[in-house]
Motif scaffolding. Structure first.
Motif, PDB file in Angstrom:
ATOM      1  N   GLU A   1       0.919  -1.176  -0.005  1.00 45.76           N
ATOM      2  CA  GLU A   1       0.031   0.013  -0.040  1.00 45.76           C
ATOM      3  C   GLU A   1       1.002   1.262   0.121  1.00 45.76           C
ATOM      4  N   ASP A   2       2.046   1.094   0.489  1.00 45.32           N
ATOM      5  CA  ASP A   2       2.781   2.365   0.809  1.00 45.32           C
ATOM      6  C   ASP A   2       4.107   1.944   1.278  1.00 45.32           C
ATOM      7  N   PHE A   3       5.300   2.879   1.065  1.00 46.53           N
ATOM      8  CA  PHE A   3       6.550   2.388   1.638  1.00 46.53           C
ATOM      9  C   PHE A   3       6.916   3.714   2.609  1.00 46.53           C
ATOM     10  N   LEU A   4       7.384   3.673   3.590  1.00 48.06           N
ATOM     11  CA  LEU A   4       7.646   4.900   4.779  1.00 48.06           C
ATOM     12  C   LEU A   4       9.186   4.490   4.887  1.00 48.06           C
ATOM     13  N   LEU A   5       9.716   5.806   4.684  1.00 44.40           N
ATOM     14  CA  LEU A   5      11.110   5.842   5.321  1.00 44.40           C
ATOM     15  C   LEU A   5      11.157   6.073   6.728  1.00 44.40           C
ATOM     16  N   LYS A   6      12.065   5.520   7.454  1.00 43.78           N
ATOM     17  CA  LYS A   6      12.424   5.542   8.679  1.00 43.78           C
ATOM     18  C   LYS A   6      13.458   6.669   8.899  1.00 43.78           C
ATOM     19  N   PRO A   7      13.239   7.382  10.133  1.00 45.69           N
ATOM     20  CA  PRO A   7      12.275   7.103  11.201  1.00 45.69           C
ATOM     21  C   PRO A   7      10.798   7.599  10.723  1.00 45.69           C
ATOM     22  N   VAL A   8       9.977   6.670  11.277  1.00 45.55           N
ATOM     23  CA  VAL A   8       8.590   6.874  10.935  1.00 45.55           C
ATOM     24  C   VAL A   8       8.101   7.844  12.002  1.00 45.55           C
ATOM     25  N   HIS A   9       7.413   9.060  11.420  1.00 45.32           N
ATOM     26  CA  HIS A   9       6.679  10.184  12.337  1.00 45.32           C
ATOM     27  C   HIS A   9       5.379   9.673  12.518  1.00 45.32           C
ATOM     28  N   PRO A  10       4.434  10.305  13.651  1.00 49.93           N
ATOM     29  CA  PRO A  10       3.171  10.186  13.849  1.00 49.93           C
ATOM     30  C   PRO A  10       2.320  10.745  12.726  1.00 49.93           C
ATOM     31  N   ALA A  11       2.815  11.698  11.809  1.00 47.20           N
ATOM     32  CA  ALA A  11       2.195  12.343  10.662  1.00 47.20           C
ATOM     33  C   ALA A  11       2.078  11.233   9.593  1.00 47.20           C
ATOM     34  N   ASP A  12       3.187  10.616   9.431  1.00 46.66           N
ATOM     35  CA  ASP A  12       3.233   9.463   8.298  1.00 46.66           C
ATOM     36  C   ASP A  12       2.141   8.384   8.649  1.00 46.66           C
ATOM     37  N   VAL A  13       2.127   8.054   9.916  1.00 48.35           N
ATOM     38  CA  VAL A  13       0.999   6.994  10.302  1.00 48.35           C
ATOM     39  C   VAL A  13      -0.422   7.362  10.247  1.00 48.35           C
ATOM     40  N   SER A  14      -0.636   8.705  10.859  1.00 54.99           N
ATOM     41  CA  SER A  14      -2.177   9.147  10.512  1.00 54.99           C
ATOM     42  C   SER A  14      -2.325   9.199   9.231  1.00 54.99           C
ATOM     43  N   ARG A  15      -1.533  10.051   8.286  1.00 56.60           N
ATOM     44  CA  ARG A  15      -1.824  10.032   6.902  1.00 56.60           C
ATOM     45  C   ARG A  15      -2.166   8.439   6.296  1.00 56.60           C
ATOM     46  N   LEU A  16      -1.214   7.571   6.729  1.00 55.86           N
ATOM     47  CA  LEU A  16      -1.406   6.349   6.162  1.00 55.86           C
ATOM     48  C   LEU A  16      -2.533   5.739   6.475  1.00 55.86           C
ATOM     49  N   CYS A  17      -2.904   5.574   7.788  1.00 56.65           N
ATOM     50  CA  CYS A  17      -3.948   4.984   8.286  1.00 56.65           C
ATOM     51  C   CYS A  17      -5.410   5.715   7.998  1.00 56.65           C
ATOM     52  N   SER A  18      -5.501   6.941   7.847  1.00 61.50           N
ATOM     53  CA  SER A  18      -6.685   7.325   7.250  1.00 61.50           C
ATOM     54  C   SER A  18      -6.832   6.996   5.940  1.00 61.50           C
TER      55      SER A  18
END
Length: 138
Positions: free
Chosen positions: A117-134
């Protein structure tokens, strides 16, 4: 509005209703970071240290809403886990997100082409997670 932090006891009904995310990372520090971010976003989180353990859990836990996995792990990479999930008729609908500290475009494209679904670069930030999950857990 009150929220319950606990995942057991009287808050268990609320926790059961929360989307269940499987976090997979061989690094205990990275596992704790991503699990903490997800829990603060009101997700129920199960964290495991390998792709093999993730597949074992997926075999016994039918209600996983999303998998977020590290790319580089011993024994089974996040890419190999992604392929196994997408090849399974029972698991293929579960969104899989890959994380990595290495920004390698060919690796990112290969994962996305395989169904991530997506590829996140570390370090993962809360904004990355909220954008992804929504986006992923609508």
């Amino acid at each position: 509005m009150a929220s319950r932090k606990g995942l057991g006891g009287e808050g268990s009904a609320a926790a059961a209703a929360a989307p269940h995310v499987l976090a997979v990372d061989d690094s205990s520090v990275d596992r704790a970071v991503i699990a903490g971010i997800l829990r603060r976003s009101q997700f129920r989180v199960t964290a495991v240290d390998s792709g093999k353990r993730a597949l074992e859990l997926l075999g016994s836990e039918p209600n996983v809403s999303m998998i977020i996995t590290d790319y580089c792990m011993p024994e089974m990479t996040g890419y190999e886990l992604l392929k196994k999930v997408k090849e399974s008729s029972r698991l293929k609908e579960i969104p899989v997100v890959i994380m990595s500290s290495e920004n390698v475009p060919t690796r990112i494209n290969r994962c996305l082409e395989e169904g991530a679904e997506d590829f996140l670069l570390k370090p993962v930030h809360p904004a990355d997670v909220s954008r992804l999950c929504s986006r992923v857990l609508r």
